[in-house]
Design a protein around this motif. Structure first.
Motif, mmCIF file in Angstrom:
data_model
loop_
_atom_site.group_PDB
_atom_site.id
_atom_site.type_symbol
_atom_site.label_atom_id
_atom_site.label_comp_id
_atom_site.label_asym_id
_atom_site.label_seq_id
_atom_site.Cartn_x
_atom_site.Cartn_y
_atom_site.Cartn_z
ATOM 1 N N UNK A 429 0.809 -1.209 0.000
ATOM 2 C CA UNK A 429 0.000 0.000 0.000
ATOM 3 C C UNK A 429 0.841 1.256 0.000
ATOM 4 N N UNK A 430 0.278 2.310 -0.555
ATOM 5 C CA UNK A 430 0.977 3.587 -0.558
ATOM 6 C C UNK A 430 0.938 4.210 0.834
ATOM 7 N N UNK A 431 1.796 5.220 1.028
ATOM 8 C CA UNK A 431 1.810 5.922 2.305
ATOM 9 C C UNK A 431 0.492 6.653 2.527
ATOM 10 N N UNK A 432 0.070 6.661 3.771
ATOM 11 C CA UNK A 432 -1.172 7.343 4.135
ATOM 12 C C UNK A 432 -1.681 6.839 5.466
ATOM 13 N N UNK A 433 -2.585 7.586 6.078
ATOM 14 C CA UNK A 433 -3.136 7.202 7.379
ATOM 15 C C UNK A 433 -3.980 5.947 7.249
ATOM 16 N N UNK A 434 -3.789 5.021 8.187
ATOM 17 C CA UNK A 434 -4.572 3.793 8.246
ATOM 18 C C UNK A 434 -5.322 3.729 9.573
ATOM 19 N N UNK A 435 -6.420 2.963 9.570
ATOM 20 C CA UNK A 435 -7.212 2.813 10.793
ATOM 21 C C UNK A 435 -6.687 1.633 11.607
ATOM 22 N N UNK A 436 -6.450 1.879 12.909
ATOM 23 C CA UNK A 436 -5.974 0.833 13.813
ATOM 24 C C UNK A 436 -7.041 0.397 14.801
ATOM 25 N N UNK A 437 -8.107 1.183 14.958
ATOM 26 C CA UNK A 437 -9.253 0.803 15.790
ATOM 27 C C UNK A 437 -10.502 1.384 15.151
ATOM 28 N N UNK A 438 -11.489 0.527 14.900
ATOM 29 C CA UNK A 438 -12.700 0.955 14.192
ATOM 30 C C UNK A 438 -13.931 0.577 14.998
ATOM 31 N N UNK A 439 -14.897 1.487 15.003
ATOM 32 C CA UNK A 439 -16.140 1.289 15.744
ATOM 33 C C UNK A 439 -17.312 1.315 14.772
ATOM 34 N N UNK A 440 -18.171 0.303 14.872
ATOM 35 C CA UNK A 440 -19.388 0.256 14.066
ATOM 36 C C UNK A 440 -20.585 0.104 14.992
ATOM 37 N N UNK A 441 -21.657 0.846 14.680
ATOM 38 C CA UNK A 441 -22.830 0.851 15.554
ATOM 39 C C UNK A 441 -24.113 0.678 14.755
ATOM 40 N N UNK A 442 -25.022 -0.118 15.295
ATOM 41 C CA UNK A 442 -26.383 -0.255 14.781
ATOM 42 C C UNK A 442 -27.318 0.360 15.809
ATOM 43 N N UNK A 443 -28.325 1.069 15.331
ATOM 44 C CA UNK A 443 -29.226 1.772 16.240
ATOM 45 C C UNK A 443 -30.678 1.476 15.913
ATOM 46 N N UNK A 444 -31.497 1.569 16.957
ATOM 47 C CA UNK A 444 -32.944 1.508 16.806
ATOM 48 C C UNK A 444 -33.540 2.520 17.777
ATOM 49 N N UNK A 445 -34.732 2.970 17.504
ATOM 50 C CA UNK A 445 -35.368 3.972 18.368
ATOM 51 C C UNK A 445 -36.763 3.513 18.756
ATOM 52 N N UNK A 446 -37.168 3.949 19.924
ATOM 53 C CA UNK A 446 -38.492 3.618 20.429
ATOM 54 C C UNK A 446 -38.912 4.698 21.414
ATOM 55 N N UNK A 447 -40.049 5.319 21.150
ATOM 56 C CA UNK A 447 -40.571 6.376 22.026
ATOM 57 C C UNK A 447 -39.514 7.453 22.275
ATOM 58 N N UNK A 448 -38.902 7.896 21.212
ATOM 59 C CA UNK A 448 -37.897 8.954 21.249
ATOM 60 C C UNK A 448 -36.602 8.545 21.951
ATOM 61 N N UNK A 449 -36.467 7.285 22.316
ATOM 62 C CA UNK A 449 -35.222 6.775 22.897
ATOM 63 C C UNK A 449 -34.449 6.006 21.834
ATOM 64 N N UNK A 450 -33.135 6.217 21.786
ATOM 65 C CA UNK A 450 -32.279 5.554 20.818
ATOM 66 C C UNK A 450 -31.469 4.483 21.534
ATOM 67 N N UNK A 451 -31.479 3.273 21.002
ATOM 68 C CA UNK A 451 -30.730 2.162 21.584
ATOM 69 C C UNK A 451 -29.659 1.724 20.578
ATOM 70 N N UNK A 452 -28.439 1.482 21.079
ATOM 71 C CA UNK A 452 -27.295 1.233 20.209
ATOM 72 C C UNK A 452 -26.561 -0.031 20.623
ATOM 73 N N UNK A 453 -26.221 -0.849 19.646
ATOM 74 C CA UNK A 453 -25.276 -1.949 19.846
ATOM 75 C C UNK A 453 -24.031 -1.637 19.030
ATOM 76 N N UNK A 454 -22.867 -2.068 19.543
ATOM 77 C CA UNK A 454 -21.611 -1.673 18.920
ATOM 78 C C UNK A 454 -20.651 -2.847 18.798
ATOM 79 N N UNK A 455 -19.837 -2.784 17.750
ATOM 80 C CA UNK A 455 -18.699 -3.683 17.593
ATOM 81 C C UNK A 455 -17.456 -2.813 17.479
#
Length: 543
Positions: A429-455
């Motif tokens: 690969x060419x020189x450049x910034x790489x990601x060493x820690x990545x966060x992914x989130x799925x969300x759902x909402x209910x009655x104006x409340x947001x609930x999140x699961x993460x990897x």
């Protein structure tokens, strides 16, 4: 009287010698001298007793003031170069912020620690200062009084007072031995075993091997502060740590055993994460039992059943609010089921290792990293410190129209490049910034409340090694990772407490010497000064 008699008396008076003549004023003066001497003695005698009374009053008032101040803040001065008898700022903040009453019960008398010091001095020939454990327990008690809660420390003999120990056993399933430290508030109990207490002071093997110096490390503060935080935490994060799969080790123990132990016991357990080892294949992973799961450097691929178990855990019956931490083995390239699971979360672990010729520690593969998303990481004690990570796999975001929120939270510098896992000499690969820690989130909402699961995926197990995690005044790995996890789980901010390296150039008298010094300073010197003062007053009084 006739005139003749008067003239006779006058002649007799005039005929007396001059030294026999006494005037009325002189006679009066002589009569007054005894009374004047009495008043002088009364004056100096009164001043003597007043001075004594004032000195006694000042001493009493000062003792009362010192006692009151001593209950609110420590008055002992630590003259050691390693500050062994003082709590770190992180521990002080922690105990000041507790809002509960904590009982710390030591299942031995206070002189037990003196006996430990004597024993190890005889075994090793070195002064092993176990007495600093009760000294620090005193500091916890004092600092806690400055907050809303309290810490009450007591020492009990298990043979004499067994009932004191028995009241904790209904909330604690393990054994409580002599020399253990029990930390409790209400029904929440943590027990630091007698073995762990003795291991609070241990030889620094790394220093001995690299420099030949024989010094000790002290981990007691981090252990005790962690126990206090845990029992005061009303909502600890229940964590399933996947240690085995079908009875076999999840990871290559020789390569990653130290990092796994540091991550679980030093970083998670000591910062309010209740960790339980599970077998990812045979044990259940129920959302009602755990808030977070850790998959650490699996050396073989997961079955479809295990993948479904992870997915169901994160979905949580549609309620979400669960998290998975995944750390890849840096050398495994053929794990298709795990890759598919991560792809569903828009994350790909590349078969490439990052290098950086300009930003590294020692070798190009031991690269320096930086925080790339401050919101995801949160506030750090010191954001100027670098993050270091050896042999780090590059992470890539996969573009999918599934509504996932993906963030790079730790990245390399712009000068980084990548090499193939199978051929470390082949740049891919060419020189450049790489990601060493990545966060992914799925969300759902209910009655104006947001609930999140993460990897959350960390690019290398080695960024969790004790050599970087415990050096949190040199590297930011520990604080960045624990802060990111706290952001995910909603925990209050925490910080890793550094082990202390005990220096033997320090002023460190033995326990007996310290008692002699105390007697001399508290009793002998004040008595000598008071005696000299009394002698001076008596001499002045009798002049």
């Amino acid at each position: 009287m006739s005139k003749k008699e008067l003239d006779k008396n006058k002649d007799l008076t005039n005929s007396k010698a001059p030294d026999e003549l006494v005037t009325i004023e002189e006679k009066t003066e002589k009569e007054e001298k005894p009374a004047s001497g009495f008043r002088k003695k009364l004056k100096y005698g009164s001043m003597f007793y007043i001075a004594i009374a004032l000195v006694v009053a000042i001493v009493v008032v000062m003792n009362i003031m010192v006692t009151v101040i001593g209950k609110r803040s420590p008055i002992k001065i630590d003259l050691t170069p390693d500050d062994r008898y003082e709590l770190s700022a992180e521990s002080v903040d922690a105990v000041k912020n507790i809002e509960k009453d904590v009982d710390i019960t030591v299942t031995a008398k206070r002189d037990y620690f003196d006996a430990l010091s004597s024993y190890w001095r005889g075994q090793t020939g070195y002064e092993v200062p176990f007495e600093l454990i009760p000294e620090l327990l005193d500091k916890y008690s004092v600092y806690a009084k400055q907050g809303k809660g309290s810490i009450n420390v007591k020492y009990v003999d298990m043979d004499v007072d067994p009932d004191i120990i028995n009241k904790y056993k209904k909330y604690y399933n393990g054994d409580i031995e002599r020399g253990s430290i029990i930390v409790a508030t209400g029904e929440r109990v943590r027990v630091i075993s007698s073995t762990d207490v003795m291991n609070m002071i241990a030889p620094d093997q790394y220093l001995a091997q690299t420099t030949g110096e024989y010094k000790f490390k002290f981990s007691g503060e981090s252990t005790i502060t962690s126990a206090i935080n845990n029992v005061c935490d009303a909502h600890p994060v229940r964590t399933a740590f996947a240690a085995t799969m079908n009875g076999a080790s999840m990871f290559d123990a020789q390569s990653y055993g130290s990092a796994a132990q540091t991550f679980e016991n030093e970083l998670l357990a000591k910062n309010g994460y209740d960790c339980t080892d599970i077998d990812i294949a045979s044990d259940e992973l129920k959302p009602e039992d755990y808030d977070m799961a850790v998959i650490f450097a699996p050396s073989v691929d997961f079955s479809e059943d295990v993948i479904k178990k992870l997915s169901d855990f994160l979905y949580n019956g549609g309620k979400y609010d669960r998290n998975v931490i995944y750390v890849p083995d840096v050398s495994k390239t053929n794990l298709p089921n795990i890759e598919a699971f991560l792809a569903d979360w828009n994350i790909k672990v590349e078969n490439e290792i990052m290098g950086d010729a300009q930003n590294n520690v020692g070798i190009e593969s031991n690269i320096l990293l930086k925080v790339s998303d401050t919101e995801a990481v949160g506030k750090l004690p010191n954001d100027k410190l670098p993050i270091v990570s050896p042999y780090t796999r590059a992470l890539t975001e996969l573009s999918k129209n599934n509504g996932n929120i993906v963030k790079s939270i730790i990245s390399s510098y712009d000068e980084a490049y990548t090499v193939s896992i199978t051929d470390k000499n082949a740049e891919v690969g060419e020189e450049g910034a790489r990601t060493a820690a990545m966060l992914s989130q799925k969300q759902t909402s209910e009655d104006f409340n947001v609930y999140t699961s993460s990897v959350l995926v960390l690019g290398s197990p080695y960024m969790l090694e004790s050599s970087v995690i415990l050096k949190n005044t040199t590297y930011n790995n520990a604080n960045v990772i624990i802060s990111a996890l706290n952001q995910l789980t909603g925990k209050k901010s925490g910080a890793v407490i550094l082990e202390k390296s005990l220096q033997y150039s320090a002023i460190s008298p033995s326990t007996k010497q310290a008692k002699v010094i105390q007697i001399i300073v508290v009793w002998v010197i004040p008595f000598i000064i008071a005696a000299i003062g009394v002698m001076v007053l008596l001499r002045r009084r009798n002049k």
